[in-house]
Write an enzyme that holds these catalytic residues in place. Structure first.
Site, PDB file in Angstrom:
ATOM      1  CD  GLU A   6       4.763  34.535 -14.151  1.00 59.91           C
ATOM      2  OE1 GLU A   6       3.705  34.202 -14.692  1.00 59.91           O
ATOM      3  OE2 GLU A   6       4.838  35.009 -13.006  1.00 59.91           O
ATOM      4  CG  ASN A  65      15.637  39.628 -15.070  1.00 64.53           C
ATOM      5  OD1 ASN A  65      16.767  39.868 -15.500  1.00 64.53           O
ATOM      6  ND2 ASN A  65      15.364  38.546 -14.357  1.00 64.53           N
ATOM      7  CE1 TYR A 106      14.740  33.154 -20.039  1.00 61.92           C
ATOM      8  CE2 TYR A 106      13.459  35.022 -19.287  1.00 61.92           C
ATOM      9  CZ  TYR A 106      14.176  33.885 -19.014  1.00 61.92           C
ATOM     10  OH  TYR A 106      14.326  33.460 -17.720  1.00 61.92           O
ATOM     11  CB  ILE A 119      16.676  29.609 -15.969  1.00 58.32           C
ATOM     12  CG1 ILE A 119      18.075  29.329 -16.529  1.00 58.32           C
ATOM     13  CG2 ILE A 119      16.112  30.916 -16.520  1.00 58.32           C
ATOM     14  CD1 ILE A 119      18.087  28.939 -18.006  1.00 58.32           C
TER      15      ILE A 119
HETATM   16  C1  COA Z   1      19.393  35.641 -16.872  1.00 58.68           C
HETATM   17  C2  COA Z   1      20.616  34.747 -16.681  1.00 58.68           C
HETATM   18  C3  COA Z   1      20.167  33.297 -16.435  1.00 58.68           C
HETATM   19  C4  COA Z   1      21.470  34.809 -17.973  1.00 58.68           C
HETATM   20  O1  COA Z   1      22.547  33.926 -17.804  1.00 58.68           O
HETATM   21  P1  COA Z   1      24.000  34.250 -18.397  1.00 58.68           P
HETATM   22  O2  COA Z   1      24.778  33.005 -18.313  1.00 58.68           O
HETATM   23  O3  COA Z   1      24.550  35.453 -17.723  1.00 58.68           O
HETATM   24  O4  COA Z   1      23.629  34.633 -19.908  1.00 58.68           O
HETATM   25  P2  COA Z   1      24.490  34.292 -21.200  1.00 58.68           P
HETATM   26  O5  COA Z   1      25.923  34.633 -20.949  1.00 58.68           O
HETATM   27  O6  COA Z   1      24.188  32.921 -21.683  1.00 58.68           O
HETATM   28  O7  COA Z   1      23.910  35.376 -22.206  1.00 58.68           O
HETATM   29  C5  COA Z   1      22.965  35.053 -23.222  1.00 58.68           C
HETATM   30  C6  COA Z   1      22.466  36.341 -23.851  1.00 58.68           C
HETATM   31  O8  COA Z   1      21.720  37.064 -22.869  1.00 58.68           O
HETATM   32  C7  COA Z   1      22.033  38.449 -22.951  1.00 58.68           C
HETATM   33  N1  COA Z   1      22.486  38.935 -21.652  1.00 58.68           N
HETATM   34  C8  COA Z   1      22.974  38.205 -20.627  1.00 58.68           C
HETATM   35  N2  COA Z   1      23.274  39.027 -19.593  1.00 58.68           N
HETATM   36  C9  COA Z   1      22.967  40.274 -19.995  1.00 58.68           C
HETATM   37  C10 COA Z   1      23.015  41.548 -19.377  1.00 58.68           C
HETATM   38  N3  COA Z   1      23.468  41.713 -18.111  1.00 58.68           N
HETATM   39  N4  COA Z   1      22.592  42.646 -20.075  1.00 58.68           N
HETATM   40  C11 COA Z   1      22.136  42.505 -21.347  1.00 58.68           C
HETATM   41  N5  COA Z   1      22.055  41.310 -21.978  1.00 58.68           N
HETATM   42  C12 COA Z   1      22.466  40.237 -21.321  1.00 58.68           C
HETATM   43  C13 COA Z   1      23.081  38.654 -23.953  1.00 58.68           C
HETATM   44  O9  COA Z   1      22.409  39.194 -25.067  1.00 58.68           O
HETATM   45  C14 COA Z   1      23.595  37.271 -24.282  1.00 58.68           C
HETATM   46  O10 COA Z   1      23.743  37.125 -25.640  1.00 58.68           O
HETATM   47  P3  COA Z   1      25.204  37.245 -26.311  1.00 58.68           P
HETATM   48  O11 COA Z   1      25.985  36.105 -25.740  1.00 58.68           O
HETATM   49  O12 COA Z   1      24.914  37.103 -27.746  1.00 58.68           O
HETATM   50  O13 COA Z   1      25.752  38.571 -25.907  1.00 58.68           O
HETATM   51  C15 COA Z   1      21.524  35.265 -15.517  1.00 58.68           C
HETATM   52  O14 COA Z   1      21.782  36.626 -15.724  1.00 58.68           O
HETATM   53  C16 COA Z   1      20.890  35.073 -14.139  1.00 58.68           C
HETATM   54  O15 COA Z   1      21.007  34.022 -13.528  1.00 58.68           O
HETATM   55  N6  COA Z   1      20.239  36.135 -13.637  1.00 58.68           N
HETATM   56  C17 COA Z   1      19.653  36.107 -12.290  1.00 58.68           C
HETATM   57  C18 COA Z   1      18.475  35.181 -12.216  1.00 58.68           C
HETATM   58  C19 COA Z   1      17.388  35.565 -13.202  1.00 58.68           C
HETATM   59  O16 COA Z   1      17.030  36.728 -13.338  1.00 58.68           O
HETATM   60  N7  COA Z   1      16.834  34.535 -13.878  1.00 58.68           N
HETATM   61  C20 COA Z   1      15.746  34.699 -14.824  1.00 58.68           C
HETATM   62  C21 COA Z   1      14.443  34.839 -14.105  1.00 58.68           C
HETATM   63  S1  COA Z   1      13.073  34.996 -15.232  1.00 58.68           S
END
Ligand code: COA
Length: 152
Positions: free
Chosen positions: A109, A114, A121, A75
């Site tokens: 996983e 991360n 999650y 994701i």
């Molecule tokens: C992980 C990922 C999918 C999250 O997507 P996102 O759109 O940035 O996340 P959201 O804005 O929906 O955030 C949801 C929650 O996650 C947490 N979160 C997101 N980014 C964060 C960060 N950099 N640090 C801490 N918490 C974070 C927050 O708690 C947030 O909750 P809140 O809205 O109540 O504050 C994105 O960071 C990503 O694509 N990362 C790179 C790829 C990756 O690592 N994928 C997962 C592999 S297992």
């Protein structure tokens, strides 16, 4: 609420999308999936969805459904669109899709380091069920894989 969060759409990923997907993939991961990983998933018939806003790919997800289990393999939200709630929305969409297909458990996983993914999650309700010590490669050695489960 961001405009993208208000009006995004989903469509299934095709191999013709892979150039765009791989550009995002290599931007958001230190150890990105290659075209082979995505093509294998597409050939295997896994759930592979793009999140689109104004015609642009802003994120994507790959998930396998088997019996009453869903396995989240990938994701990702494009860097410029992170932290606007899109990851949470895309994962929630997949949980709903898995549930309506009969899944009762979702597994994934994640690298121990991360922080953003683990925070997402945990907020959604995933719990840690196992740690695979030293599973992933890093620049300086190995790091743990955290296995998480959500009852859906
Ligand atoms: C992980 C990922 C999918 C999250 O997507 P996102 O759109 O940035 O996340 P959201 O804005 O929906 O955030 C949801 C929650 O996650 C947490 N979160 C997101 N980014 C964060 C960060 N950099 N640090 C801490 N918490 C974070 C927050 O708690 C947030 O909750 P809140 O809205 O109540 O504050 C994105 O960071 C990503 O694509 N990362 C790179 C790829 C990756 O690592 N994928 C997962 C592999 S297992």
């Amino acid at each position: 609420m961001s405009q993208v969060l208000a009006d995004y759409t989903l469509r299934s990923m095709q191999s013709a999308d892979l150039d765009d997907v791989l550009r995002i993939e290599s931007d958001v991961y230190d150890y990105p999936w290659t075209a082979t990983h995505f093509n294998d998933s597409l050939r295997a018939g896994h759930q592979a969805w793009l999140m689109l806003s104004a015609g642009h790919i802003v994120g994507y997800v790959v998930m396998m459904l088997v019996l009453d289990e869903a396995h989240l393999f990938n994701i990702s939200i494009a860097k410029a669109y992170q932290k606007q709630g899109l990851g949470r929305a895309l994962l929630s969409d997949m949980i709903a899709r898995a549930k309506s297909a009969g899944a009762k458990h979702m597994f994934l996983e994640v690298r121990a380091s991360n922080v953003s993914a683990r925070a997402l999650y945990e907020k959604i309700g995933f719990v840690e069920v196992h740690v695979r010590g030293g599973y992933y490669q890093t620049d300086s050695g190995r790091e743990d894989a955290v296995l998480m489960n959500l009852e859906i």
